[in-house]
Design a protein around this motif. Structure first.
Motif, mmCIF file in Angstrom:
data_model
loop_
_atom_site.group_PDB
_atom_site.id
_atom_site.type_symbol
_atom_site.label_atom_id
_atom_site.label_comp_id
_atom_site.label_asym_id
_atom_site.label_seq_id
_atom_site.Cartn_x
_atom_site.Cartn_y
_atom_site.Cartn_z
ATOM 1 N N SER A 1 49.275 34.828 43.812
ATOM 2 C CA SER A 1 48.561 35.558 43.871
ATOM 3 C C SER A 1 50.108 37.542 43.692
ATOM 4 O O SER A 1 49.890 38.020 43.364
ATOM 5 N N LYS B 1 45.057 34.182 33.223
ATOM 6 C CA LYS B 1 44.450 35.296 34.451
ATOM 7 C C LYS B 1 43.922 33.991 34.476
ATOM 8 O O LYS B 1 42.364 33.608 34.529
ATOM 9 N N TYR C 1 41.208 33.872 38.714
ATOM 10 C CA TYR C 1 40.729 33.908 40.580
ATOM 11 C C TYR C 1 40.486 32.971 41.390
ATOM 12 O O TYR C 1 40.129 32.203 40.793
ATOM 13 N N PRO D 1 42.754 37.939 42.830
ATOM 14 C CA PRO D 1 43.000 37.778 41.299
ATOM 15 C C PRO D 1 44.235 36.828 41.256
ATOM 16 O O PRO D 1 45.385 37.659 41.717
ATOM 17 N N CYS E 1 48.224 35.134 39.004
ATOM 18 C CA CYS E 1 48.542 33.992 37.294
ATOM 19 C C CYS E 1 48.751 32.865 37.326
ATOM 20 O O CYS E 1 49.561 32.269 38.347
#
Length: 392
Positions: free
Chosen positions: A338, A355, A357, A362, A364
């Protein structure tokens, strides 16, 4: 009988789940935000539940209609042929969500749907009060943009619950996300695989399941198997077919962690998953230990500042990890975090990013796959001594 199915997914995994369903030869696969739709019969239902790695559950669409008032909601559910799915005595609890609709109270919608379903089934079976004493037939609704979709949950526990991880470490990674990370790394068991922050072993175990082509749902049961209309022979055949398609080979799949308790937990989870014969776990500091080979695929979920370490400590860890791997040109590296400035601390821009979750966080997914870019950057910096595996 043909059904329309819905597979909810973690955000960012919809395309991967859609590709999985196509490989499973499902019909009319359609990818949407947060879910994938497809058509099929009970054999497809069984195959999807048993074999799908990146979907969260398999829902059967019962009805869909427009509703801007509670009366329209009641009538829409009342018209659905629920008796074709829920027998006398079946439990039918209701859960769901409301988004961008005039009806936004989830508890009120639950109560209305429950009342309409009870009215329909009570009239069909000749009961004023229905006895809900048998198997559970979980109803799930989505009310979005004033359109209602009512589903029957065929999975029960979410598909990420493979059955091998009774407990996790402080920051467990969902199995479906770990499987998607392995898929994005294109790992099929042909090269060395390493997770240097293995935690409870989820990424390593999912890599082993992928390499062996073992269906992740073989070790558990599903709600649909307890439905009165379920054909046990179909589910047995789906499991036998999945076993027949397993691969049997030699793999080098390694997990390591600086916490010995995590290593012990990973070993126990691998045994439960039935992959202890093709994985190895060991103690080791990811920023110091020797690389296990000259080349391979590295996939990891290092600690995030907001979850386990203070942010500055996590940033220092990323920097040390990047320095340690600076000359590991034979390795493809995949890191989920994150940390928005991960590339800065790691010391190099990713070749690709995606991207994803991790739960509600959230993140990457940073993918380092092109050694030529490292070589080009090094030429601009000037000559430097190439380190051997394990050297900084």
């Amino acid at each position: 009988m043909e059904y329309r199915f819905c597979v909810p997914c973690l955000f960012g995994l919809e395309g991967i789940a859609g590709d999985e369903l196509r490989r499973l030869k499902m019909e009319n696969v359609h990818v949407e935000n947060g879910r994938v739709l497809f058509d099929g019969d009970e054999a497809a239902l069984a195959r999807a539940n048993i074999c799908l790695r990146t979907g969260e559950r398999v829902l059967i669409l019962l009805t869909q209609f427009e509703a801007t008032s509670f009366e329209e909601l009641f009538q829409g559910v009342y018209r659905a042929p629920l008796e074709e799915f829920i027998p006398l005595g079946g439990q039918f609890p209701v859960k769901g969500s409301c988004l961008n609709s005039r009806l936004m109270s989830v508890p009120d919608c639950q109560a209305i749907i429950k009342k309409a379903a009870a009215r329909r089934l009570g009239e069909k079976y000749g009961y004023t009060i229905l006895p809900e004493t048998e198997a559970k037939y979980q109803l799930q609704f989505l009310l979005m943009n004033d359109r209602v979709q009512l589903y029957l949950d065929s999975s029960g526990a979410g598909l990420h619950k493979r059955g091998y991880r009774a407990i996790g470490n402080d920051a467990p990674l969902r199995e479906t996300l770990a499987a998607a990370m392995v898929e994005l790394a294109k790992f099929r068991g042909k090269e060395v695989f390493w997770d240097p922050f293995c935690g409870s072993g989820t990424i390593v175990i999912e890599a082993a399941l992928t390499a062996k082509n073992r269906a992740p749902g073989l070790g558990r049961s599903f709600a649909a198997e307890r439905f009165t209309w379920a054909d046990a022979a179909i589910w047995k055949a789906a499991r036998e077919d999945a076993r027949e398609h397993e691969f049997h080979g030699r793999y080098t799949i390694l997990g390591s962690d600086s916490d010995p308790k995590c290593v012990s937990l990973s070993i126990a989870n691998a045994r439960k998953a039935g992959v202890a014969d093709c994985v190895e776990f060991r103690d080791g500091d990811a920023t110091k230990m020797d690389l296990p080979a000259q080349s391979g695929t590295l996939v990891c979920n290092p600690p995030y500042g907001q979850r386990m370490l203070e942010q500055q400590s996590a940033q220092r860890l990323y920097a040390a990890f990047g320095r340690h791997l600076k000359f590991a040109d034979g390795w493809k590296k995949y890191v989920i975090t994150s940390e928005l400035e991960f590339e800065h601390y790691f010391g190099r821009r990713a070749d690709r990013k995606r991207k994803l979750y991790n739960g509600m966080i959230p993140c990457c997914y940073y993918m380092y796959t092109d050694p030529s870019r490292r070589d080009s950057a090094r030429r601009k910096e000037g000559p430097s001594r190439r380190a051997q595996p394990g050297q900084k």
